[in-house]
Design a protein around this motif. Structure first.
Motif, PDB file in Angstrom:
ATOM      1  N   HIS A 289       8.559 -36.961 -25.748  1.00 24.92           N
ATOM      2  CA  HIS A 289       7.997 -35.978 -26.457  1.00 24.92           C
ATOM      3  C   HIS A 289       8.801 -34.826 -26.318  1.00 24.92           C
ATOM      4  O   HIS A 289       8.904 -33.879 -27.253  1.00 24.92           O
ATOM      5  CB  HIS A 289       6.784 -35.459 -26.183  1.00 24.92           C
ATOM      6  CG  HIS A 289       5.599 -36.234 -26.385  1.00 24.92           C
ATOM      7  ND1 HIS A 289       5.125 -37.583 -25.942  1.00 24.92           N
ATOM      8  CD2 HIS A 289       4.851 -36.417 -27.501  1.00 24.92           C
ATOM      9  CE1 HIS A 289       4.264 -38.134 -26.609  1.00 24.92           C
ATOM     10  NE2 HIS A 289       3.877 -37.345 -27.580  1.00 24.92           N
ATOM     11  N   THR A 290      10.081 -34.806 -25.510  1.00 23.60           N
ATOM     12  CA  THR A 290      11.022 -33.704 -25.790  1.00 23.60           C
ATOM     13  C   THR A 290      12.090 -34.085 -26.919  1.00 23.60           C
ATOM     14  O   THR A 290      12.897 -33.341 -27.381  1.00 23.60           O
ATOM     15  CB  THR A 290      11.894 -33.666 -24.438  1.00 23.60           C
ATOM     16  OG1 THR A 290      12.572 -35.011 -24.522  1.00 23.60           O
ATOM     17  CG2 THR A 290      10.823 -33.092 -23.297  1.00 23.60           C
ATOM     18  N   LYS A 291      12.075 -35.503 -27.110  1.00 19.78           N
ATOM     19  CA  LYS A 291      13.316 -35.851 -28.134  1.00 19.78           C
ATOM     20  C   LYS A 291      13.013 -35.444 -29.561  1.00 19.78           C
ATOM     21  O   LYS A 291      13.992 -35.160 -30.146  1.00 19.78           O
ATOM     22  CB  LYS A 291      13.185 -37.473 -28.203  1.00 19.78           C
ATOM     23  CG  LYS A 291      13.389 -38.228 -26.945  1.00 19.78           C
ATOM     24  CD  LYS A 291      13.458 -39.687 -27.046  1.00 19.78           C
ATOM     25  CE  LYS A 291      14.049 -40.228 -25.816  1.00 19.78           C
ATOM     26  NZ  LYS A 291      13.712 -41.824 -25.719  1.00 19.78           N
ATOM     27  N   GLY A 292      11.856 -34.885 -29.924  1.00 23.22           N
ATOM     28  CA  GLY A 292      11.898 -34.240 -31.315  1.00 23.22           C
ATOM     29  C   GLY A 292      12.015 -32.872 -31.353  1.00 23.22           C
ATOM     30  O   GLY A 292      11.900 -32.064 -32.299  1.00 23.22           O
ATOM     31  N   LEU A 293      12.081 -32.304 -29.972  1.00 24.32           N
ATOM     32  CA  LEU A 293      11.990 -30.767 -30.126  1.00 24.32           C
ATOM     33  C   LEU A 293      13.439 -30.465 -30.297  1.00 24.32           C
ATOM     34  O   LEU A 293      14.478 -30.899 -29.983  1.00 24.32           O
ATOM     35  CB  LEU A 293      11.694 -30.405 -28.497  1.00 24.32           C
ATOM     36  CG  LEU A 293      10.234 -30.609 -28.421  1.00 24.32           C
ATOM     37  CD1 LEU A 293       9.980 -30.524 -26.629  1.00 24.32           C
ATOM     38  CD2 LEU A 293       9.527 -29.563 -28.865  1.00 24.32           C
ATOM     39  N   PRO A 294      13.571 -29.021 -30.731  1.00 22.69           N
ATOM     40  CA  PRO A 294      14.787 -28.357 -30.777  1.00 22.69           C
ATOM     41  C   PRO A 294      15.180 -28.001 -29.291  1.00 22.69           C
ATOM     42  O   PRO A 294      14.334 -27.876 -28.421  1.00 22.69           O
ATOM     43  CB  PRO A 294      14.573 -26.912 -31.504  1.00 22.69           C
ATOM     44  CG  PRO A 294      13.101 -26.772 -31.344  1.00 22.69           C
ATOM     45  CD  PRO A 294      12.273 -28.335 -31.210  1.00 22.69           C
ATOM     46  N   HIS A 295      16.631 -28.302 -28.931  1.00 22.35           N
ATOM     47  CA  HIS A 295      17.212 -28.122 -27.768  1.00 22.35           C
ATOM     48  C   HIS A 295      16.404 -29.027 -26.729  1.00 22.35           C
ATOM     49  O   HIS A 295      16.076 -28.787 -25.689  1.00 22.35           O
ATOM     50  CB  HIS A 295      16.851 -26.800 -27.074  1.00 22.35           C
ATOM     51  CG  HIS A 295      17.487 -25.422 -28.000  1.00 22.35           C
ATOM     52  ND1 HIS A 295      16.423 -24.878 -28.810  1.00 22.35           N
ATOM     53  CD2 HIS A 295      18.466 -25.112 -28.377  1.00 22.35           C
ATOM     54  CE1 HIS A 295      17.298 -23.922 -29.199  1.00 22.35           C
ATOM     55  NE2 HIS A 295      18.258 -23.871 -29.386  1.00 22.35           N
ATOM     56  N   ALA A 296      16.571 -30.396 -27.273  1.00 23.93           N
ATOM     57  CA  ALA A 296      15.886 -31.489 -26.536  1.00 23.93           C
ATOM     58  C   ALA A 296      16.366 -31.622 -25.086  1.00 23.93           C
ATOM     59  O   ALA A 296      15.412 -31.776 -24.060  1.00 23.93           O
ATOM     60  CB  ALA A 296      15.966 -32.806 -27.331  1.00 23.93           C
ATOM     61  N   ARG A 297      17.587 -31.410 -24.898  1.00 25.65           N
ATOM     62  CA  ARG A 297      18.258 -31.632 -23.443  1.00 25.65           C
ATOM     63  C   ARG A 297      17.524 -30.438 -22.720  1.00 25.65           C
ATOM     64  O   ARG A 297      17.343 -30.744 -21.609  1.00 25.65           O
ATOM     65  CB  ARG A 297      19.703 -31.552 -23.585  1.00 25.65           C
ATOM     66  CG  ARG A 297      20.258 -31.669 -22.284  1.00 25.65           C
ATOM     67  CD  ARG A 297      19.953 -33.108 -21.597  1.00 25.65           C
ATOM     68  NE  ARG A 297      20.636 -33.002 -20.180  1.00 25.65           N
ATOM     69  CZ  ARG A 297      20.181 -33.787 -19.228  1.00 25.65           C
ATOM     70  NH1 ARG A 297      19.201 -34.301 -19.319  1.00 25.65           N
ATOM     71  NH2 ARG A 297      20.669 -33.809 -18.098  1.00 25.65           N
ATOM     72  N   PHE A 298      17.351 -29.147 -23.004  1.00 28.15           N
ATOM     73  CA  PHE A 298      16.714 -28.288 -22.515  1.00 28.15           C
ATOM     74  C   PHE A 298      15.463 -28.511 -21.890  1.00 28.15           C
ATOM     75  O   PHE A 298      14.935 -28.307 -20.644  1.00 28.15           O
ATOM     76  CB  PHE A 298      16.864 -26.784 -23.010  1.00 28.15           C
ATOM     77  CG  PHE A 298      15.987 -25.873 -22.415  1.00 28.15           C
ATOM     78  CD1 PHE A 298      16.484 -24.891 -21.358  1.00 28.15           C
ATOM     79  CD2 PHE A 298      14.661 -25.369 -22.725  1.00 28.15           C
ATOM     80  CE1 PHE A 298      15.853 -23.964 -20.797  1.00 28.15           C
ATOM     81  CE2 PHE A 298      14.076 -24.607 -22.192  1.00 28.15           C
ATOM     82  CZ  PHE A 298      14.618 -23.747 -21.194  1.00 28.15           C
TER      83      PHE A 298
END
Length: 362
Positions: A289-298
């Motif tokens: 669920h981080t993959k679709g977020l802006p700044h996914a790596r953060f």
């Protein structure tokens, strides 16, 4: 200010940019708490800051998403988290078992999210009431920050939903022991159709985190929020990142919760194998669920940071079974988790070696 995307860059930003503001803000609220006239309220307010500083430190990391509004984001996060910790103390350590009392107290967290919301009599259902304006000041601090956010109406429905989950959890879990489990199960059944496959106690864990609210507020302060992104951020953090956060918290608290007879959601797993399996599942889903977020790596670093911070806690080393589970989780989670784990151990050693300095810093 750019959003850090490496473990070293994140830690540098935390120690140099975030923590100094957090400790400055906590110093201020500690001084205000010390002026509370009522002995019980003053004691619980001071204890919530003394023993839960790391909640504000951890939540404030998300302020790095606020761009040039870092100070404003930290101000909101520290005030909101301080309310959360203070009210949790009042509910946990109170002689009151009245859900109406818990609901009235947590109206403060709802009012934080509406800039022009009138203050209410939050202590109206309990004997101890005179706090010298402490809780109201915390609410007004949050309101002053959100009043500066343009297009706040875009973010508000998602903030309100996450806040409602949190407040409902606090109401249900603090009632009489013989009532709380049934109340939590009934509450879960009201939301189950809109949730992925999980158990009632896992939903309760997902509801108990403030991280989604802090993420939404920080992005909103940076003027980077539209309707689509607001939904993406909400869906990214709830349920799995928030669930991972609180399950880790309960994981390491098992020994003290057994002694105190406190509710712990990890107790409901059939065995340690099932507990480990579901913890790893939440880690994997949180990462997805981080993959679709802006700044996914953060955001992925936030997940790894949660693992490192909680699993490096001294409580883990005092519980043989939890220590074994923690090692497996760290190994499963890769080098970033090891980095934050080692940083967490070092940070705690320094705290123990220089307690007076850390007390001064907040």
């Amino acid at each position: 200010m750019s959003v850090p995307v490496t473990p070293l860059g994140l830690m540098h930003s935390i120690y140099k940019e975030v923590f100094p503001i957090v400790h400055e803000q906590l110093d201020y609220w500690r001084a205000q708490a010390g002026k509370i006239p009522n002995d019980e309220l003053r004691q619980q307010a001071l204890a919530s800051i003394q023993y839960k500083t790391f909640h504000c430190e951890g939540g404030a990391v998300l302020a790095l998403l606020s761009g040039e509004k870092l100070r404003e984001a930290v101000r909101f996060i520290v005030a909101y988290q301080t309310i959360s910790d203070y009210l949790d103390n009042l509910c946990d350590r109170s002689t009151s078992l009245d859900p109406k009392d818990f609901a009235a107290l947590h109206e403060a967290m709802e009012d934080c999210l509406t800039a022009d919301a009138p203050l209410r009599s939050y202590y109206r259902c309990r004997e101890d009431q005179e706090d010298g304006g402490y809780l109201a000041a915390l609410v007004k601090e949050c309101q002053s920050v959100i009043a500066s956010i343009r297009e706040y109406h875009i973010t508000y429905p998602y903030l309100q939903e996450l806040c409602r989950y949190y407040c409902d959890l606090q109401i249900h879990k603090h009632v009489q022991i013989e009532e709380r489990e049934e109340r939590l199960k009934n509450w879960f059944s009201q939301h189950q159709s809109a949730l992925p496959d999980m158990e009632w106690y896992e939903f309760s864990a997902c509801a108990g985190s403030t991280l989604g609210i802090f993420c939404l507020i920080s992005y909103s302060l940076a003027d980077e929020m539209d309707r689509q992104q607001a939904k993406v951020v909400h869906d990214g953090y709830f349920p799995y990142i928030q669930g991972l956060h609180i399950l880790l918290d309960y994981l390491i608290d098992q020994a003290e919760d057994r002694v105190g007879g406190d509710l712990n959601f990890c107790f409901y797993y059939q065995n340690e194998e099932m507990l480990l399996e579901r913890m790893i599942y939440f880690i994997e889903e949180a990462d997805k669920h981080t993959k679709g977020l802006p700044h996914a790596r953060f955001h992925q670093l936030i997940n790894r940071g949660l693992l490192g911070v909680y699993l490096s806690d001294d409580k883990v080393f005092q519980q043989k079974e939890i220590r074994a589970i923690s090692k497996k989780m760290i190994r499963k989670s890769g080098t970033a988790s090891w980095f934050f784990y080692l940083n967490g151990r070092t940070y705690r050693r320094v705290q123990r070696a220089f307690p007076k300095w850390f007390k001064k810093q907040g």
